[in-house]
Design an enzyme around this catalytic site. Structure first.
Site, PDB file in Angstrom:
ATOM      1  N   TYR A  48       0.858  -1.181   0.000  1.00 46.34           N
ATOM      2  CA  TYR A  48       0.000   0.000   0.000  1.00 46.34           C
ATOM      3  C   TYR A  48       0.901   1.240   0.000  1.00 46.34           C
ATOM      4  CZ  TYR A  48      -4.136  -2.791   1.387  1.00 46.34           C
ATOM      5  OH  TYR A  48      -5.159  -3.698   1.436  1.00 46.34           O
ATOM      6  N   PHE A  94     -13.996  -3.541   0.446  1.00 45.35           N
ATOM      7  CA  PHE A  94     -14.797  -2.884  -0.586  1.00 45.35           C
ATOM      8  C   PHE A  94     -16.291  -2.865  -0.227  1.00 45.35           C
ATOM      9  CE2 PHE A  94     -11.410  -4.516  -3.763  1.00 45.35           C
ATOM     10  CZ  PHE A  94     -10.591  -3.435  -3.489  1.00 45.35           C
ATOM     11  N   GLY A 150     -17.964  -0.958  -3.169  1.00 43.01           N
ATOM     12  CA  GLY A 150     -18.718  -1.821  -4.071  1.00 43.01           C
ATOM     13  C   GLY A 150     -17.965  -2.077  -5.365  1.00 43.01           C
TER      14      GLY A 150
END
Length: 299
Positions: A69, A215, A219
């Site tokens: 990340y 998520f 979505g």
């Protein structure tokens, strides 16, 4: 907006092995920029550090991160280290290994089993830890994860890792891992309009394993964030309670079982408090019926 309790503890707790965490945690993926990984504009460093510190003040004791990340200017692990070290005794930091990126940020061939130690050590170095609380093996399309998970089990036995989990996995992969070492959590994409992991959700519930969806707010936007046009059913429930659609999405996810741990991430302090308040949002049976009726294949 309704005046609901803003606390990561409002949804209760669950166990990651012998570690107790509040069911609402914090995902670090979006700390490094407005879009995932090296794309987009870097967030203000001081503001992000403030969000991390505020999250812990509000009861977050489960932070999900990874050495991969990072953006051109930011590293999630470095931000966590700068903001939170020396770490609170009850703070659980979960990391992931498996995917790999080069120094420019481009994705490369996923790590081989013999390369996982290097990834674990990179997380240790960046976070300033002597061992990692939880390490998830992120499956990258492998039919079998036994060799990779076995390599992580050896690192656990060596004292570099306390507990193990898996990510982007199916029940068959969970069985493969459990034949080698205990699994304390499964991280899969899951939300109101992304329910492909429902079988894994139920499998984890039956075995007392934490299910950690990612998520849940984004979505179909996935790494890019909540870029979609919100569904009318979710908007209707949000209006009825006077809350944001994001809070409705998280409340629905948390309602799927006491073993579900949410890890919404944000670099925005207002979004942080809104996300944490989801644990106090009590959806009615009518709300749930409306939300459950969403056709996941529909826009």
């Amino acid at each position: 907006m309704t005046r609901e309790t803003v606390s990561a503890g409002s949804a209760g707790t669950w166990q990651l092995g012998d570690l107790t965490v509040n069911r609402i945690g914090f995902g670090a993926m979006r700390l490094t920029g407005r879009a995932a990984f090296h794309q987009g504009v870097a967030r203000d460093r001081s503001r992000v550090i403030g969000v991390l510190r505020r999250a812990v003040e509000l009861g977050v004791n489960h932070v999900d991160t990874a050495a991969f990340y990072f953006s051109r200017l930011r590293s999630a692990n470095e931000l966590i280290n700068s903001a939170l070290a020396p770490y609170p005794d009850d703070l659980v930091i979960a990391t992931k290994v498996g995917p790999a990126r080069d120094a420019s940020g481009e994705w490369t061939t996923p790590a081989r089993p013999d390369q996982l130690r290097g990834q674990v050590e990179e997380n240790l170095r960046q976070l300033g830890r002597e061992y990692l609380d939880v390490v998830n093996f992120r499956r990258m399309g492998q039919d079998s994860i036994s060799e990779h998970f076995g390599a992580l089990a050896e690192l656990r036995d060596a004292g570099l890792i306390r507990h193990l989990g898996i990510s982007d996995a199916r029940p068959a992969h969970l069985a493969q891992a459990q034949a080698i070492a205990p699994v304390v959590c499964v991280q899969n994409s899951y939300g109101i309009d992304s329910r492909a992991s429902t079988e894994m959700l139920h499998t984890c519930a039956a075995q007392g394993i934490a299910f950690v969806p990612f998520f849940s707010i984004a979505g179909e936007g996935r790494e890019a964030g909540a870029t979609h046009t919100e569904r009318e059913q979710i908007l209707a429930v949000a209006r009825a309670h006077g809350v944001s659609p994001a809070r409705v999405r998280l409340a629905w996810v948390l309602r799927q079982g006491q073993h579900v741990l949410a890890i919404p991430g944000t670099g925005n302090p207002d979004h942080l408090t809104d996300n944490l308040a989801a644990g106090a949002l009590r959806l009615t049976e009518e709300d749930v019926e409306v939300l459950d009726s969403i056709n996941c294949a529909a826009p």
